[in-house]
Structure formats: structure tokens, C-alpha cells
Scaffold this motif. Structure first.
Motif, PDB file in Angstrom:
ATOM      1  N   CYS A   1       0.832  -1.207   0.000  1.00  0.00           N
ATOM      2  CA  CYS A   1       0.000   0.000   0.000  1.00  0.00           C
ATOM      3  C   CYS A   1       0.866   1.257   0.000  1.00  0.00           C
ATOM      4  O   CYS A   1       2.041   1.220   0.349  1.00  0.00           O
ATOM      5  CB  CYS A   1      -0.876   0.045   1.249  1.00  0.00           C
ATOM      6  N   VAL A   2       0.231   2.380  -0.322  1.00  0.00           N
ATOM      7  CA  VAL A   2       0.911   3.673  -0.288  1.00  0.00           C
ATOM      8  C   VAL A   2       0.357   4.488   0.891  1.00  0.00           C
ATOM      9  O   VAL A   2      -0.823   4.405   1.222  1.00  0.00           O
ATOM     10  CB  VAL A   2       0.739   4.431  -1.632  1.00  0.00           C
ATOM     11  N   PHE A   3       1.238   5.249   1.542  1.00  0.00           N
ATOM     12  CA  PHE A   3       0.834   6.144   2.633  1.00  0.00           C
ATOM     13  C   PHE A   3       0.269   7.423   2.032  1.00  0.00           C
ATOM     14  O   PHE A   3       0.931   8.092   1.237  1.00  0.00           O
ATOM     15  CB  PHE A   3       2.038   6.488   3.518  1.00  0.00           C
ATOM     16  N   LEU A   4      -0.940   7.770   2.433  1.00  0.00           N
ATOM     17  CA  LEU A   4      -1.609   8.967   1.929  1.00  0.00           C
ATOM     18  C   LEU A   4      -1.414  10.130   2.899  1.00  0.00           C
ATOM     19  O   LEU A   4      -1.179   9.925   4.092  1.00  0.00           O
ATOM     20  CB  LEU A   4      -3.100   8.683   1.736  1.00  0.00           C
ATOM     21  N   ASP A   5      -1.567  11.348   2.404  1.00  0.00           N
ATOM     22  CA  ASP A   5      -1.378  12.529   3.259  1.00  0.00           C
ATOM     23  C   ASP A   5      -2.509  12.722   4.268  1.00  0.00           C
ATOM     24  O   ASP A   5      -2.454  13.602   5.115  1.00  0.00           O
ATOM     25  CB  ASP A   5      -1.183  13.791   2.412  1.00  0.00           C
ATOM     26  N   THR A   6      -3.530  11.879   4.210  1.00  0.00           N
ATOM     27  CA  THR A   6      -4.659  11.948   5.134  1.00  0.00           C
ATOM     28  C   THR A   6      -4.442  11.138   6.408  1.00  0.00           C
ATOM     29  O   THR A   6      -5.295  11.144   7.294  1.00  0.00           O
ATOM     30  CB  THR A   6      -5.926  11.409   4.431  1.00  0.00           C
ATOM     31  N   GLY A   7      -3.316  10.411   6.475  1.00  0.00           N
ATOM     32  CA  GLY A   7      -3.078   9.547   7.624  1.00  0.00           C
ATOM     33  C   GLY A   7      -3.632   8.143   7.417  1.00  0.00           C
ATOM     34  O   GLY A   7      -3.711   7.354   8.347  1.00  0.00           O
ATOM     35  N   ARG A   8      -4.015   7.857   6.201  1.00  0.00           N
ATOM     36  CA  ARG A   8      -4.531   6.538   5.842  1.00  0.00           C
ATOM     37  C   ARG A   8      -3.600   5.887   4.831  1.00  0.00           C
ATOM     38  O   ARG A   8      -2.640   6.499   4.390  1.00  0.00           O
ATOM     39  CB  ARG A   8      -5.930   6.645   5.233  1.00  0.00           C
ATOM     40  N   ILE A   9      -3.927   4.650   4.461  1.00  0.00           N
ATOM     41  CA  ILE A   9      -3.203   3.989   3.382  1.00  0.00           C
ATOM     42  C   ILE A   9      -4.175   3.749   2.235  1.00  0.00           C
ATOM     43  O   ILE A   9      -5.387   3.698   2.436  1.00  0.00           O
ATOM     44  CB  ILE A   9      -2.549   2.663   3.827  1.00  0.00           C
ATOM     45  N   GLY A  10      -3.642   3.649   1.034  1.00  0.00           N
ATOM     46  CA  GLY A  10      -4.485   3.419  -0.131  1.00  0.00           C
ATOM     47  C   GLY A  10      -3.709   2.757  -1.245  1.00  0.00           C
ATOM     48  O   GLY A  10      -2.545   2.409  -1.077  1.00  0.00           O
ATOM     49  N   ASP A  11      -4.360   2.652  -2.398  1.00  0.00           N
ATOM     50  CA  ASP A  11      -3.767   2.001  -3.563  1.00  0.00           C
ATOM     51  C   ASP A  11      -3.145   0.665  -3.165  1.00  0.00           C
ATOM     52  O   ASP A  11      -2.030   0.333  -3.537  1.00  0.00           O
ATOM     53  CB  ASP A  11      -2.724   2.914  -4.222  1.00  0.00           C
ATOM     54  N   CYS A  12      -3.895  -0.106  -2.368  1.00  0.00           N
ATOM     55  CA  CYS A  12      -3.395  -1.380  -1.866  1.00  0.00           C
ATOM     56  C   CYS A  12      -3.615  -2.495  -2.884  1.00  0.00           C
ATOM     57  O   CYS A  12      -4.638  -2.539  -3.559  1.00  0.00           O
ATOM     58  CB  CYS A  12      -4.091  -1.750  -0.566  1.00  0.00           C
ATOM     59  N   GLN A  13      -2.625  -3.354  -2.939  1.00  0.00           N
ATOM     60  CA  GLN A  13      -2.686  -4.518  -3.819  1.00  0.00           C
ATOM     61  C   GLN A  13      -2.317  -5.751  -3.017  1.00  0.00           C
ATOM     62  O   GLN A  13      -1.449  -5.702  -2.143  1.00  0.00           O
ATOM     63  CB  GLN A  13      -1.709  -4.346  -4.980  1.00  0.00           C
ATOM     64  N   ILE A  14      -2.973  -6.849  -3.334  1.00  0.00           N
ATOM     65  CA  ILE A  14      -2.640  -8.125  -2.699  1.00  0.00           C
ATOM     66  C   ILE A  14      -1.393  -8.650  -3.402  1.00  0.00           C
ATOM     67  O   ILE A  14      -1.396  -8.830  -4.612  1.00  0.00           O
ATOM     68  CB  ILE A  14      -3.782  -9.149  -2.877  1.00  0.00           C
ATOM     69  N   ILE A  15      -0.333  -8.856  -2.638  1.00  0.00           N
ATOM     70  CA  ILE A  15       0.863  -9.408  -3.273  1.00  0.00           C
ATOM     71  C   ILE A  15       1.095 -10.868  -2.889  1.00  0.00           C
ATOM     72  O   ILE A  15       1.872 -11.552  -3.530  1.00  0.00           O
ATOM     73  CB  ILE A  15       2.120  -8.558  -2.990  1.00  0.00           C
ATOM     74  N   GLN A  16       0.388 -11.313  -1.838  1.00  0.00           N
ATOM     75  CA  GLN A  16       0.490 -12.719  -1.455  1.00  0.00           C
ATOM     76  C   GLN A  16      -0.728 -13.088  -0.630  1.00  0.00           C
ATOM     77  O   GLN A  16      -1.228 -12.276   0.155  1.00  0.00           O
ATOM     78  CB  GLN A  16       1.763 -12.971  -0.658  1.00  0.00           C
ATOM     79  N   GLU A  17      -1.184 -14.306  -0.822  1.00  0.00           N
ATOM     80  CA  GLU A  17      -2.295 -14.853  -0.046  1.00  0.00           C
ATOM     81  C   GLU A  17      -1.994 -16.326   0.178  1.00  0.00           C
ATOM     82  O   GLU A  17      -1.568 -17.027  -0.733  1.00  0.00           O
ATOM     83  CB  GLU A  17      -3.594 -14.698  -0.832  1.00  0.00           C
ATOM     84  N   SER A  18      -2.207 -16.771   1.419  1.00  0.00           N
ATOM     85  CA  SER A  18      -1.991 -18.178   1.713  1.00  0.00           C
ATOM     86  C   SER A  18      -3.084 -18.662   2.653  1.00  0.00           C
ATOM     87  O   SER A  18      -3.345 -17.997   3.666  1.00  0.00           O
ATOM     88  CB  SER A  18      -0.625 -18.377   2.367  1.00  0.00           C
ATOM     89  N   PRO A  19      -3.708 -19.759   2.335  1.00  0.00           N
ATOM     90  CA  PRO A  19      -3.606 -20.500   1.099  1.00  0.00           C
ATOM     91  C   PRO A  19      -4.170 -19.704  -0.086  1.00  0.00           C
ATOM     92  O   PRO A  19      -5.097 -18.914   0.071  1.00  0.00           O
ATOM     93  CB  PRO A  19      -4.416 -21.769   1.339  1.00  0.00           C
ATOM     94  N   VAL A  20      -3.595 -19.947  -1.245  1.00  0.00           N
ATOM     95  CA  VAL A  20      -4.040 -19.267  -2.457  1.00  0.00           C
ATOM     96  C   VAL A  20      -5.505 -19.616  -2.707  1.00  0.00           C
ATOM     97  O   VAL A  20      -5.907 -20.766  -2.574  1.00  0.00           O
ATOM     98  CB  VAL A  20      -3.157 -19.684  -3.662  1.00  0.00           C
ATOM     99  N   GLY A  21      -6.297 -18.588  -3.037  1.00  0.00           N
ATOM    100  CA  GLY A  21      -7.707 -18.791  -3.340  1.00  0.00           C
ATOM    101  C   GLY A  21      -8.608 -18.896  -2.129  1.00  0.00           C
ATOM    102  O   GLY A  21      -9.797 -19.172  -2.252  1.00  0.00           O
ATOM    103  N   SER A  22      -8.082 -18.634  -0.946  1.00  0.00           N
ATOM    104  CA  SER A  22      -8.840 -18.766   0.299  1.00  0.00           C
ATOM    105  C   SER A  22      -9.742 -17.578   0.596  1.00  0.00           C
ATOM    106  O   SER A  22     -10.615 -17.663   1.441  1.00  0.00           O
ATOM    107  CB  SER A  22      -7.875 -18.950   1.470  1.00  0.00           C
ATOM    108  N   GLY A  23      -9.491 -16.455  -0.059  1.00  0.00           N
ATOM    109  CA  GLY A  23     -10.273 -15.251   0.217  1.00  0.00           C
ATOM    110  C   GLY A  23      -9.643 -14.333   1.247  1.00  0.00           C
ATOM    111  O   GLY A  23     -10.165 -13.260   1.542  1.00  0.00           O
ATOM    112  N   PHE A  24      -8.489 -14.711   1.804  1.00  0.00           N
ATOM    113  CA  PHE A  24      -7.858 -13.879   2.824  1.00  0.00           C
ATOM    114  C   PHE A  24      -7.331 -12.563   2.240  1.00  0.00           C
ATOM    115  O   PHE A  24      -7.312 -11.540   2.928  1.00  0.00           O
ATOM    116  CB  PHE A  24      -6.742 -14.635   3.543  1.00  0.00           C
ATOM    117  N   GLY A  25      -6.912 -12.561   0.993  1.00  0.00           N
ATOM    118  CA  GLY A  25      -6.443 -11.326   0.362  1.00  0.00           C
ATOM    119  C   GLY A  25      -7.563 -10.303   0.250  1.00  0.00           C
ATOM    120  O   GLY A  25      -7.407  -9.147   0.638  1.00  0.00           O
ATOM    121  N   ALA A  26      -8.691 -10.736  -0.265  1.00  0.00           N
ATOM    122  CA  ALA A  26      -9.846  -9.834  -0.390  1.00  0.00           C
ATOM    123  C   ALA A  26     -10.316  -9.364   0.978  1.00  0.00           C
ATOM    124  O   ALA A  26     -10.692  -8.197   1.151  1.00  0.00           O
ATOM    125  CB  ALA A  26     -10.979 -10.542  -1.143  1.00  0.00           C
TER     126      ALA A  26
END
Length: 131
Positions: free
Chosen positions: A73-98
Motif C-alpha cells: 500500500c501507499v501512505f496517503l497525506d490523510t493519515g490513511r493507506i491506499g492504492d493497496c494490492q494483494i501481493i500474497q495470499e496463503s492458502p491461495v484462493g482462500s479469500g484472505f487477500g480480499a
């Protein structure tokens, strides 16, 4: 008969978790965020156990499946994070990334104290652990 007993036990566990989130106190969101340079960043706020319970993938819960997701993710000037991407999930396809992506709005940092972080990217591991 064994299948019925397992189903009843799973339903009982789901009901207990839904009615008593304290059972899930070991669901973990690390307070440190690993920056691109490898340093650890401390948050003002992170998701709590109830937040993770709310987004825990239903199929994973039924199977008593534990896992994790790593977000970039990227740090935003609002004190939040955004533009987040899932780069790993285990187990794959489990839904933990979403599920982890649904927690992004719970993270807060002090943008004045950490002005040098604005625009920087970092990784956060969100672990989903059943008690």
C-alpha cells in the motif's frame, strides 16, 4: 454420521464466534508495517479482532482454515493507506487477500509525525488465526 457430527461442530463454532467475538482475541493484525526500506512503522490505529471476524471468509471459517495476506500500500497525506494490492495470499484462493483489503480503512498513522512517509509504499501482513 461422522459428517453430521462435524457439520454440527462447525455450526456450533460459527455460532460461538458470531455471538462472542472475544473467542477470537488471537486474530492478529501486526502493529508494525514493513516499509520498502525494511524499517518497521508504528500505527495509531489498526483493525481489531471484531473487524477481522467481520471479514473472515465464510468458506475458510467453515473449514477452520487459517491463513494470511500481504498487502502492498501507499501512505496517503490523510493519515490513511491506499492504492493497496494483494501481493500474497496463503492458502491461495482462500479469500484472505480480499478480506485484508476490506480492512484498509481501519489503518491510521500520524501524517505530521511521519511526513517523510507520504507517498511511500509499504507492506502489511494480516494474519487470520482461529482460537
Amino acid at each position: 454420521m461422522r459428517h453430521i457430527a462435524m457439520t454440527v461442530a462447525a455450526l456450533a463454532a460459527l455460532t460461538a464466534c458470531t455471538t462472542n467475538p472475544a473467542i477470537r482475541s488471537d486474530v492478529v493484525v501486526p502493529s508494525g508495517f514493513t516499509q520498502a526500506n525494511g524499517e518497521t512503522f508504528r500505527w495509531l490505529a489498526t483493525p481489531g479482532g471484531r473487524d477481522l471476524l467481520d471479514v473472515y471468509p465464510p468458506a475458510a471459517m467453515q473449514q477452520e482454515l487459517e491463513g494470511y495476506a500481504v498487502l502492498d500500500c501507499v501512505f496517503l497525506d490523510t493519515g490513511r493507506i491506499g492504492d493497496c494490492q494483494i501481493i500474497q495470499e496463503s492458502p491461495v484462493g482462500s479469500g484472505f487477500g480480499a478480506a485484508a483489503l476490506r480492512l484498509v480503512d481501519r489503518y491510521r498513522y500520524d501524517p505530521v509525525l511521519h511526513a517523510d512517509m507520504i507517498g511511500a509504499r509499504g507492506r502489511q501482513t494480516v494474519r487470520f488465526v482461529l482460537g
